[in-house]
Design a protein around this motif. Structure first.
Motif, PDB file in Angstrom:
ATOM      1  N   ALA A  30      -2.142  27.208 -14.771  1.00 56.39           N
ATOM      2  CA  ALA A  30      -1.196  26.277 -14.153  1.00 56.39           C
ATOM      3  C   ALA A  30      -1.850  24.990 -13.671  1.00 56.39           C
ATOM      4  O   ALA A  30      -1.262  24.271 -12.866  1.00 56.39           O
ATOM      5  N   ARG A  31      -3.060  24.681 -14.155  1.00 55.83           N
ATOM      6  CA  ARG A  31      -3.731  23.470 -13.683  1.00 55.83           C
ATOM      7  C   ARG A  31      -3.784  22.425 -14.797  1.00 55.83           C
ATOM      8  O   ARG A  31      -4.458  22.670 -15.799  1.00 55.83           O
ATOM      9  N   PRO A  32      -3.106  21.291 -14.713  1.00 53.74           N
ATOM     10  CA  PRO A  32      -2.287  20.897 -13.563  1.00 53.74           C
ATOM     11  C   PRO A  32      -0.870  21.471 -13.581  1.00 53.74           C
ATOM     12  O   PRO A  32      -0.224  21.545 -12.536  1.00 53.74           O
ATOM     13  N   THR A  33      -0.371  21.878 -14.784  1.00 45.13           N
ATOM     14  CA  THR A  33       0.966  22.470 -14.850  1.00 45.13           C
ATOM     15  C   THR A  33       0.950  23.617 -15.861  1.00 45.13           C
ATOM     16  O   THR A  33       0.127  23.628 -16.779  1.00 45.13           O
TER      17      THR A  33
ATOM     18  N   LEU B 187       7.039  10.879 -21.858  1.00 44.82           N
ATOM     19  CA  LEU B 187       6.749  12.146 -21.192  1.00 44.82           C
ATOM     20  C   LEU B 187       8.051  12.859 -20.838  1.00 44.82           C
ATOM     21  O   LEU B 187       8.989  12.236 -20.337  1.00 44.82           O
ATOM     22  N   PRO B 188       8.130  14.180 -21.067  1.00 40.37           N
ATOM     23  CA  PRO B 188       9.335  14.928 -20.690  1.00 40.37           C
ATOM     24  C   PRO B 188       9.590  14.832 -19.189  1.00 40.37           C
ATOM     25  O   PRO B 188       8.651  14.842 -18.375  1.00 40.37           O
ATOM     26  N   LYS B 189      10.846  14.759 -18.819  1.00 39.95           N
ATOM     27  CA  LYS B 189      11.224  14.616 -17.413  1.00 39.95           C
ATOM     28  C   LYS B 189      10.684  15.776 -16.574  1.00 39.95           C
ATOM     29  O   LYS B 189      10.177  15.572 -15.462  1.00 39.95           O
ATOM     30  N   GLU B 190      10.790  17.004 -17.095  1.00 43.70           N
ATOM     31  CA  GLU B 190      10.325  18.171 -16.348  1.00 43.70           C
ATOM     32  C   GLU B 190       8.824  18.089 -16.086  1.00 43.70           C
ATOM     33  O   GLU B 190       8.349  18.448 -14.998  1.00 43.70           O
ATOM     34  N   PHE B 191       8.062  17.601 -17.066  1.00 45.63           N
ATOM     35  CA  PHE B 191       6.619  17.459 -16.904  1.00 45.63           C
ATOM     36  C   PHE B 191       6.309  16.441 -15.800  1.00 45.63           C
ATOM     37  O   PHE B 191       5.473  16.692 -14.926  1.00 45.63           O
ATOM     38  N   VAL B 192       6.993  15.301 -15.816  1.00 44.55           N
ATOM     39  CA  VAL B 192       6.780  14.265 -14.798  1.00 44.55           C
ATOM     40  C   VAL B 192       7.120  14.809 -13.415  1.00 44.55           C
ATOM     41  O   VAL B 192       6.397  14.553 -12.440  1.00 44.55           O
TER      42      VAL B 192
ATOM     43  N   ARG C 286       6.923  17.910 -12.420  1.00 46.15           N
ATOM     44  CA  ARG C 286       5.867  18.843 -12.008  1.00 46.15           C
ATOM     45  C   ARG C 286       4.629  18.090 -11.512  1.00 46.15           C
ATOM     46  O   ARG C 286       4.015  18.468 -10.517  1.00 46.15           O
ATOM     47  N   ILE C 287       4.249  17.035 -12.229  1.00 50.10           N
ATOM     48  CA  ILE C 287       3.088  16.243 -11.810  1.00 50.10           C
ATOM     49  C   ILE C 287       3.365  15.592 -10.458  1.00 50.10           C
ATOM     50  O   ILE C 287       2.496  15.572  -9.566  1.00 50.10           O
ATOM     51  N   SER C 288       4.586  15.084 -10.280  1.00 53.75           N
ATOM     52  CA  SER C 288       4.945  14.444  -9.004  1.00 53.75           C
ATOM     53  C   SER C 288       4.902  15.442  -7.850  1.00 53.75           C
ATOM     54  O   SER C 288       4.660  15.056  -6.703  1.00 53.75           O
ATOM     55  N   GLY C 289       5.142  16.723  -8.160  1.00 54.44           N
ATOM     56  CA  GLY C 289       5.200  17.728  -7.107  1.00 54.44           C
ATOM     57  C   GLY C 289       3.896  18.440  -6.818  1.00 54.44           C
ATOM     58  O   GLY C 289       3.873  19.383  -6.020  1.00 54.44           O
ATOM     59  N   LEU C 290       2.792  18.011  -7.451  1.00 53.54           N
ATOM     60  CA  LEU C 290       1.503  18.655  -7.190  1.00 53.54           C
ATOM     61  C   LEU C 290       1.122  18.535  -5.719  1.00 53.54           C
ATOM     62  O   LEU C 290       1.318  17.486  -5.094  1.00 53.54           O
ATOM     63  N   ASP C 291       0.557  19.602  -5.191  1.00 53.33           N
ATOM     64  CA  ASP C 291       0.089  19.609  -3.805  1.00 53.33           C
ATOM     65  C   ASP C 291      -1.264  18.908  -3.734  1.00 53.33           C
ATOM     66  O   ASP C 291      -2.251  19.378  -4.309  1.00 53.33           O
ATOM     67  N   THR C 292      -1.293  17.773  -3.044  1.00 50.26           N
ATOM     68  CA  THR C 292      -2.543  17.007  -2.936  1.00 50.26           C
ATOM     69  C   THR C 292      -3.003  16.876  -1.488  1.00 50.26           C
ATOM     70  O   THR C 292      -3.878  16.052  -1.199  1.00 50.26           O
TER      71      THR C 292
ATOM     72  N   THR D 295      -2.859   9.366 -14.046  1.00 55.93           N
ATOM     73  CA  THR D 295      -2.767   9.362 -15.507  1.00 55.93           C
ATOM     74  C   THR D 295      -1.320   9.323 -15.985  1.00 55.93           C
ATOM     75  O   THR D 295      -0.953   8.491 -16.835  1.00 55.93           O
ATOM     76  N   PHE D 296      -0.499  10.214 -15.450  1.00 55.06           N
ATOM     77  CA  PHE D 296       0.850  10.383 -15.999  1.00 55.06           C
ATOM     78  C   PHE D 296       1.930   9.590 -15.266  1.00 55.06           C
ATOM     79  O   PHE D 296       2.968   9.305 -15.852  1.00 55.06           O
ATOM     80  N   LEU D 297       1.692   9.231 -14.008  1.00 52.40           N
ATOM     81  CA  LEU D 297       2.718   8.519 -13.253  1.00 52.40           C
ATOM     82  C   LEU D 297       2.483   7.012 -13.212  1.00 52.40           C
ATOM     83  O   LEU D 297       3.412   6.253 -12.943  1.00 52.40           O
TER      84      LEU D 297
END
Length: 581
Positions: A533-536, A357-362, A364-370, A347-349
């Protein structure tokens, strides 16, 4: 191997939607240039969101890239005559309100409840037993205690208390599943009115605390400790502990020794079917029949659902507000809001213009454990598996244990941990944890007469293999052969019964179903990626930093599984926001 049909599944997997479903998936309504709401992805949560919004008078369209709706909750005829629940395969977590509100029985949903529900056979070769022992669990507590007493009389006495303890925790958490998490952003940065509104969302948390009462510290340990620590306090017999521990690690790249694994166990025992707490069952016609029922409910009220129409990107106005989507074919569809049933990462990437989208938000989404340990193998067989610990009936008809989740390589929690450690080294487990299910034992419509479909949910298999290897056809088949060898040890003759198979490694699950890293929950169900914290953090209430864009899939609260709660909760948040526009 080709002579046995083992390569057939992957060849058919890439083929178009088979005729037995194609007739059902003709376009539901003509594509209009504008709707009130657009839903990206017709997974079960997206369908639930659409069904609720349409019932609330919000004109809604759903766009799905695959030929079938349902996301991972699909039925596909991968091998001619055999209909598989290709990804998700059992039902329990779907919220009771959804059955009622969407009138799913009226729209064709039929269930097969399983009792007994769990079967763990032993190998016990070194003991020289003529018939190895097994552990069969169901809804009859006295019978459960008799089964457990084979391994420990002490554990047999403790089991009812353990069940009551866990049921109380599930009861406490239940209200949290049906409401958005506390809106921390509104609480921190909102107006006085928004802050007061956010406080109202504390009610389910306070209610949970009241239910748990003085035992809160013990329950806190269940959520935070390694599940083996919790189980060791209750039980001494390894077959029982390992069987229970499977629910704590299934679908998760964790070991029974990993802190926080207890929550995943709770996540898998908090469901129920038809008023029976903790019950799991098969859907008549496979999991796709559930998606069909939700689809039917949504379209009966006017929702438009389109398959083979992928969304390429989210449209954003110059003022920074969502105004619709662009489809893969270049068509623009305008809407007041967009709900994404895709993962947070997609969705976000991939779909959302990054400049909004704020850089910090992006980050955090990029760093999700999948990370995901799962390889799903769907197998067509010409007869039922014949287990040494529970021999088949002379006529070959299904016996009670055939309807269960059959746990293999699960006699000891050490086996589970060793399987996990293999994956940490970049290797598929040498003795994989296997959950074997035979839905055709209760639903004969899934396979030709005398034949069966077998679902193998296996772990641990890393997304990226060590030593420069990749999940090519050779590696897939080598792993599937290893799984078959394991099953053969418990049920001699299994390998000879195989008609064909479909092997879905983590990269396959990602490519076909859009599951990041192959993770069935969209992102790990760890404590740092749950609730607030889901997703951030600050964006756990289905909204995101871009006004008019919402998440409604498993990457949001309360998480994965065929639950429908993310879709239902998100729909109510969207409806409230639309009313205030």
């Amino acid at each position: 191997m080709a002579a046995n049909g083992l390569g057939l599944g992957r060849a058919l997997a890439a083929s178009p939607c088979p005729p037995w479903r194609r007739a059902h998936w003709e376009a539901r309504g003509r594509l209009k240039p504008q709707y009130d709401a657009v839903v990206i992805g017709a997974g079960h949560n997206g369908l639930v969101a659409a069904a609720y919004l349409q019932r609330l008078g919000v004109n809604t369209a759903v766009f799905e890239r695959r030929p079938v709706t349902g996301g991972a909750a699909v039925t596909e005829e991968i091998i001619p005559g055999f209909k598989f629940s290709r990804a998700s395969y059992l039902l329990s977590l779907l919220r009771p309100q959804i059955y009622t509100d969407l009138e799913l029985k009226k729209h064709g949903l039929r269930l097969h409840l399983r009792n007994p529900y769990s079967f763990t056979p032993m190998l016990e070769e070194s003991m020289g037993s003529k018939v190895p022992r097994s552990l069969l669990l169901g809804t009859d507590m006295a019978e459960n205690q008799k089964q457990i007493a084979q391994f420990s009389r002490k554990d047999a006495q403790a089991f009812p208390k353990y069940e009551a303890f866990m049921n109380r925790l599930a009861l406490a958490i239940d209200p949290l599943l049906d409401a958005a998490p506390v809106d921390m952003e509104a609480f921190q940065r909102g107006s006085l009115w928004q802050r007061l509104q956010s406080l109202s969302t504390l009610k389910p948390l306070l209610q949970a605390g009241r239910i748990l009462g003085a035992q809160l510290p013990q329950y806190y340990q269940v959520l935070t400790a390694p599940i083996i620590k919790v189980l060791d306090q209750w039980f001494e017999s390894e077959p029982l502990k390992a069987t229970l521990a499977t629910d704590a690690v299934i679908g998760a790249m964790t070991s029974p020794h990993t802190p926080g694994s207890g929550y995943v166990l709770l996540h898998h025992v908090m469901g129920g079917l038809e008023g029976m707490q903790g019950a799991w069952g098969y859907v008549q016609g496979g999991m796709g029949a559930l998606s069909d029922a939700i689809t039917s409910s949504a379209t009966a009220h006017g929702a438009s659902i389109f398959t083979e129409k992928a969304v390429a990107k989210v449209l954003v106005s110059s003022e920074g507000r969502v105004q619709g989507v662009v489809l893969q074919d270049g068509s623009e569809v305008r809407s007041k809001v967009v709900l994404s049933n895709a993962s947070p990462q997609v969705t976000f990437l991939k779909l959302t213009p990054q400049e909004w989208l704020p850089k910090e938000f992006v980050e955090r989404i990029s760093g999700l454990d999948t990370k995901s340990p799962v390889t799903k193998i769907n197998v067509a067989v010409d007869r039922l598996p014949d287990f040494l610990a529970a021999p088949n009936a002379p006529g070959g008809q299904p016996l009670p244990h055939h309807q269960c989740s059959i746990h293999l390589n699960c006699e000891d929690t050490l086996l589970l941990h060793q399987a996990f450690e293999d994956a940490m080294d970049g290797l598929p487990s040498h003795r994989p944890m296997i959950e074997l299910c035979i839905p055709s034992s209760l639903d004969p419509t899934l396979a030709p007469p005398g034949c069966h479909v077998v679902s193998l949910f296996t772990q641990y298999t890393p997304y990226s293999l060590a030593r420069g290897k990749v999940w090519d056809e050779q590696e897939r088949n080598a792993y599937a052969d290893k799984v078959s060898d394991c099953i053969e040890a418990y049920a001699p003759g299994f390998k000879g019964s195989v008609v064909g198979r479909d092997i879905l490694t983590p990269p396959d699950l990602e490519r076909i179903f859009g599951l990041p890293g192959g993770n069935i929950f969209h992102c790990a169900m760890t404590l740092d990626q749950l609730y607030f914290a889901r997703p951030t953090p600050l964006h756990s209430g289905y909204r995101c930093p871009l006004q008019g864009l919402y998440l409604c899939g498993s990457g949001t609260h309360p998480g994965g599984g065929v639950m429908g709660a993310p879709g239902r909760n998100a729909a109510h948040v969207v409806f409230r926001d639309l009313k205030s526009m």
